[in-house]
Design a protein around this motif. Structure first.
Motif, PDB file in Angstrom:
ATOM      1  N   LEU A  17       0.741  -1.005   0.066  1.00 39.22           N
ATOM      2  CA  LEU A  17       0.054   0.218   0.232  1.00 39.22           C
ATOM      3  C   LEU A  17       0.384   1.295  -0.281  1.00 39.22           C
ATOM      4  CD1 LEU A  17      -2.830   1.732  -0.025  1.00 39.22           C
ATOM      5  CD2 LEU A  17      -2.879   0.631   2.468  1.00 39.22           C
ATOM      6  N   GLU A  18       1.961   1.230   0.347  1.00 43.54           N
ATOM      7  CA  GLU A  18       2.526   3.613   1.048  1.00 43.54           C
ATOM      8  C   GLU A  18       3.667   2.964  -0.201  1.00 43.54           C
ATOM      9  OE1 GLU A  18       4.503  -0.544   3.340  1.00 43.54           O
ATOM     10  OE2 GLU A  18       2.976  -0.312   3.722  1.00 43.54           O
ATOM     11  N   GLU A  19       3.244   1.331  -1.339  1.00 42.15           N
ATOM     12  CA  GLU A  19       4.715   1.473  -2.668  1.00 42.15           C
ATOM     13  C   GLU A  19       3.859   2.498  -3.323  1.00 42.15           C
ATOM     14  OE1 GLU A  19       7.278  -1.827  -1.596  1.00 42.15           O
ATOM     15  OE2 GLU A  19       5.951  -2.316  -3.067  1.00 42.15           O
ATOM     16  N   LEU A  20       1.968   2.402  -3.666  1.00 42.02           N
ATOM     17  CA  LEU A  20       1.477   2.431  -4.372  1.00 42.02           C
ATOM     18  C   LEU A  20       0.842   4.056  -4.442  1.00 42.02           C
ATOM     19  CD1 LEU A  20      -1.590   1.292  -5.757  1.00 42.02           C
ATOM     20  CD2 LEU A  20      -2.229   2.615  -4.359  1.00 42.02           C
ATOM     21  N   LEU A  21       1.263   4.789  -2.751  1.00 41.20           N
ATOM     22  CA  LEU A  21       0.503   5.259  -2.578  1.00 41.20           C
ATOM     23  C   LEU A  21       1.626   6.060  -3.047  1.00 41.20           C
ATOM     24  CD1 LEU A  21      -1.175   5.685   1.133  1.00 41.20           C
ATOM     25  CD2 LEU A  21      -1.837   6.318  -1.391  1.00 41.20           C
ATOM     26  N   SER A  22       3.219   5.752  -3.023  1.00 41.89           N
ATOM     27  CA  SER A  22       4.434   6.617  -3.108  1.00 41.89           C
ATOM     28  C   SER A  22       4.263   7.145  -4.880  1.00 41.89           C
ATOM     29  CB  SER A  22       5.462   6.217  -2.579  1.00 41.89           C
ATOM     30  OG  SER A  22       5.813   5.352  -3.557  1.00 41.89           O
ATOM     31  N   LEU A  23       3.922   6.531  -5.616  1.00 44.83           N
ATOM     32  CA  LEU A  23       3.823   6.484  -7.331  1.00 44.83           C
ATOM     33  C   LEU A  23       3.639   7.799  -7.559  1.00 44.83           C
ATOM     34  CD1 LEU A  23       2.673   3.352  -8.905  1.00 44.83           C
ATOM     35  CD2 LEU A  23       4.494   4.066  -8.288  1.00 44.83           C
ATOM     36  N   SER A 103      -5.512   8.789   1.390  1.00 45.35           N
ATOM     37  CA  SER A 103      -5.173   8.129   2.691  1.00 45.35           C
ATOM     38  C   SER A 103      -5.383   6.635   2.094  1.00 45.35           C
ATOM     39  CB  SER A 103      -6.201   8.453   3.825  1.00 45.35           C
ATOM     40  OG  SER A 103      -7.353   7.525   3.684  1.00 45.35           O
ATOM     41  N   ASP A 104      -4.565   5.689   2.996  1.00 40.35           N
ATOM     42  CA  ASP A 104      -4.321   4.507   2.720  1.00 40.35           C
ATOM     43  C   ASP A 104      -5.925   3.564   3.409  1.00 40.35           C
ATOM     44  OD1 ASP A 104      -4.137   5.327   5.025  1.00 40.35           O
ATOM     45  OD2 ASP A 104      -2.496   4.236   6.073  1.00 40.35           O
ATOM     46  N   ASN A 105      -6.537   4.306   4.566  1.00 41.30           N
ATOM     47  CA  ASN A 105      -7.658   3.757   5.156  1.00 41.30           C
ATOM     48  C   ASN A 105      -8.753   3.821   3.723  1.00 41.30           C
ATOM     49  OD1 ASN A 105      -7.521   2.863   7.486  1.00 41.30           O
ATOM     50  ND2 ASN A 105      -7.647   4.796   8.693  1.00 41.30           N
ATOM     51  N   THR A 106      -8.727   4.913   2.588  1.00 43.20           N
ATOM     52  CA  THR A 106      -9.131   4.920   1.587  1.00 43.20           C
ATOM     53  C   THR A 106      -9.462   3.812   0.533  1.00 43.20           C
ATOM     54  OG1 THR A 106      -9.322   7.613   1.506  1.00 43.20           O
ATOM     55  CG2 THR A 106     -10.147   6.864  -0.404  1.00 43.20           C
ATOM     56  N   ILE A 107      -7.724   3.737   0.091  1.00 40.26           N
ATOM     57  CA  ILE A 107      -7.996   2.852  -0.824  1.00 40.26           C
ATOM     58  C   ILE A 107      -8.325   1.420  -0.040  1.00 40.26           C
ATOM     59  CG2 ILE A 107      -5.928   1.667  -1.616  1.00 40.26           C
ATOM     60  CD1 ILE A 107      -6.136   4.708  -2.666  1.00 40.26           C
ATOM     61  N   ARG A 108      -8.322   1.540   0.945  1.00 38.01           N
ATOM     62  CA  ARG A 108      -9.115  -0.182   1.655  1.00 38.01           C
ATOM     63  C   ARG A 108      -9.976  -0.395   1.219  1.00 38.01           C
ATOM     64  NH1 ARG A 108      -5.040   1.634   5.942  1.00 38.01           N
ATOM     65  NH2 ARG A 108      -3.515  -0.162   5.926  1.00 38.01           N
ATOM     66  N   ASN A 109     -10.513   1.058   2.118  1.00 39.80           N
ATOM     67  CA  ASN A 109     -12.601   0.809   1.383  1.00 39.80           C
ATOM     68  C   ASN A 109     -13.040   1.190   0.676  1.00 39.80           C
ATOM     69  OD1 ASN A 109     -12.475   1.251   5.055  1.00 39.80           O
ATOM     70  ND2 ASN A 109     -12.778   3.843   3.967  1.00 39.80           N
ATOM     71  N   ALA A 118     -19.008  -8.003  -5.047  1.00 36.36           N
ATOM     72  CA  ALA A 118     -18.085  -8.996  -5.530  1.00 36.36           C
ATOM     73  C   ALA A 118     -18.541 -10.047  -5.155  1.00 36.36           C
ATOM     74  CB  ALA A 118     -16.829  -9.324  -6.248  1.00 36.36           C
ATOM     75  N   ASN A 119     -19.160 -10.143  -3.172  1.00 35.84           N
ATOM     76  CA  ASN A 119     -19.110 -11.767  -2.682  1.00 35.84           C
ATOM     77  C   ASN A 119     -18.355 -11.933  -1.855  1.00 35.84           C
ATOM     78  OD1 ASN A 119     -20.746 -12.259  -0.703  1.00 35.84           O
ATOM     79  ND2 ASN A 119     -21.439 -14.578  -2.444  1.00 35.84           N
ATOM     80  N   ASN A 120     -16.446 -11.071  -1.718  1.00 37.45           N
ATOM     81  CA  ASN A 120     -15.637 -11.476  -0.914  1.00 37.45           C
ATOM     82  C   ASN A 120     -15.533 -10.281   0.087  1.00 37.45           C
ATOM     83  OD1 ASN A 120     -13.076 -11.892  -0.642  1.00 37.45           O
ATOM     84  ND2 ASN A 120     -12.851 -12.907  -2.737  1.00 37.45           N
ATOM     85  N   PRO A 121     -15.677  -9.799   1.195  1.00 40.00           N
ATOM     86  CA  PRO A 121     -15.686  -9.366   2.009  1.00 40.00           C
ATOM     87  C   PRO A 121     -14.214  -9.294   2.785  1.00 40.00           C
ATOM     88  CG  PRO A 121     -17.109 -10.785   3.008  1.00 40.00           C
ATOM     89  CD  PRO A 121     -17.127 -11.376   1.469  1.00 40.00           C
ATOM     90  N   HIS A 122     -13.553 -10.563   2.275  1.00 39.72           N
ATOM     91  CA  HIS A 122     -12.070  -9.956   2.959  1.00 39.72           C
ATOM     92  C   HIS A 122     -10.611  -9.822   2.105  1.00 39.72           C
ATOM     93  CE1 HIS A 122     -14.264 -12.345   6.081  1.00 39.72           C
ATOM     94  NE2 HIS A 122     -14.363 -13.551   5.288  1.00 39.72           N
ATOM     95  N   ILE A 123     -11.191  -9.117   0.958  1.00 40.54           N
ATOM     96  CA  ILE A 123      -9.707  -8.288   0.639  1.00 40.54           C
ATOM     97  C   ILE A 123      -9.434  -7.141   0.821  1.00 40.54           C
ATOM     98  CG2 ILE A 123     -10.201  -7.429  -2.277  1.00 40.54           C
ATOM     99  CD1 ILE A 123     -10.260 -10.315  -2.376  1.00 40.54           C
ATOM    100  N   THR A 124      -8.586  -7.332   0.899  1.00 42.59           N
ATOM    101  CA  THR A 124      -7.148  -6.213   1.180  1.00 42.59           C
ATOM    102  C   THR A 124      -6.464  -5.307  -0.110  1.00 42.59           C
ATOM    103  OG1 THR A 124      -6.382  -7.153   2.561  1.00 42.59           O
ATOM    104  CG2 THR A 124      -8.323  -6.818   3.655  1.00 42.59           C
ATOM    105  N   PRO A 125      -6.233  -4.624  -0.046  1.00 43.15           N
ATOM    106  CA  PRO A 125      -4.581  -4.328  -0.623  1.00 43.15           C
ATOM    107  C   PRO A 125      -3.919  -5.170  -0.237  1.00 43.15           C
ATOM    108  CG  PRO A 125      -5.441  -2.301   0.221  1.00 43.15           C
ATOM    109  CD  PRO A 125      -6.664  -2.942   1.068  1.00 43.15           C
ATOM    110  N   HIS A 126      -3.505  -6.040   0.869  1.00 44.77           N
ATOM    111  CA  HIS A 126      -2.435  -7.178   1.238  1.00 44.77           C
ATOM    112  C   HIS A 126      -2.449  -8.828   0.877  1.00 44.77           C
ATOM    113  CE1 HIS A 126       1.667  -7.226   3.021  1.00 44.77           C
ATOM    114  NE2 HIS A 126       1.650  -7.963   3.834  1.00 44.77           N
ATOM    115  N   ALA A 127      -4.634  -8.606   0.534  1.00 49.04           N
ATOM    116  CA  ALA A 127      -4.836 -10.048   0.044  1.00 49.04           C
ATOM    117  C   ALA A 127      -4.407  -9.857  -1.531  1.00 49.04           C
ATOM    118  CB  ALA A 127      -6.347  -9.713   0.375  1.00 49.04           C
ATOM    119  N   LEU A 128      -4.257  -8.864  -1.744  1.00 47.37           N
ATOM    120  CA  LEU A 128      -3.983  -9.034  -3.302  1.00 47.37           C
ATOM    121  C   LEU A 128      -2.440  -8.686  -3.853  1.00 47.37           C
ATOM    122  CD1 LEU A 128      -6.579  -6.131  -4.901  1.00 47.37           C
ATOM    123  CD2 LEU A 128      -7.189  -8.050  -5.128  1.00 47.37           C
TER     124      LEU A 128
END
Length: 181
Positions: A17-23, A103-109, A118-128
């Protein structure tokens, strides 16, 4: 276009996540994205640049033409429809109303919201990121190459934490074992 772009970067690039935000715009090259630093949020200060998690996290994440086009289309969208021309040193994932990083929370949200749709409530940036590693493993990539792509300092981290057997691989293993009967 925002959510599609970040989702693709997490899943197809294995970004933290912190790498994506730094692009920044200048980090996007014709063959991939250069990860040079990261950003973290500090109370009462906001986002500040920092070194990547480890020295090996500084890397190029190679992409084909389609992903580079996706990134350039996103930047063009910001320019054309939001009236913001980004320079090479500008972060690309900014809130166009405030001109600050999302914000990182916005990205996560955002990721979580579409995961729920998509009926998969456990998707997070780190899960991806985990899914990216598992996909590369399932495609037959060498553990060393997966480790380098993820910016790990050793293949042990990649093997122990990131490369899980997918359901397809489990089924394939079961079928292979059945062939012995």
């Amino acid at each position: 276009i925002f959510t599609a772009t970040i989702s693709k970067l997490f899943f197809l690039g294995g970004f933290r996540l912190e790498e994506l935000l730094s692009l920044k715009k200048g980090m996007i090259k014709e063959n991939g994205v250069y990860i040079e630093d990261a950003v973290i949020y500090q109370n009462h200060v906001g986002y500040v640049e920092k070194d990547t998690k480890t020295k090996s996290s500084e890397r190029i994440v190679n992409f084909g033409e389609k992903m580079i086009k996706t990134l350039n289309d996103y930047i063009d969208f910001i320019d054309k429809y939001c009236g913001i021309t980004l320079n090479n040193n500008d972060y690309i994932f900014i809130n166009v109303k405030t001109m600050k990083l999302y914000s990182d929370n916005t990205i996560r949200n955002y990721i979580n919201y579409y995961g729920n749709l998509a009926n998969n409530p456990h998707i997070t940036p780190h899960a991806l990121r985990h899914s990216h590693a598992t996909l590369l493993h399932d495609l037959g990539w060498d553990m060393f190459d997966i480790s380098k792509r993820l910016g790990h300092s050793s293949t042990n981290i990649t093997e122990k934490i990131y490369c899980h057997l997918s359901n397809n691989r489990r089924s394939e293993i079961a079928k292979n074992m059945d062939d012995f009967l």
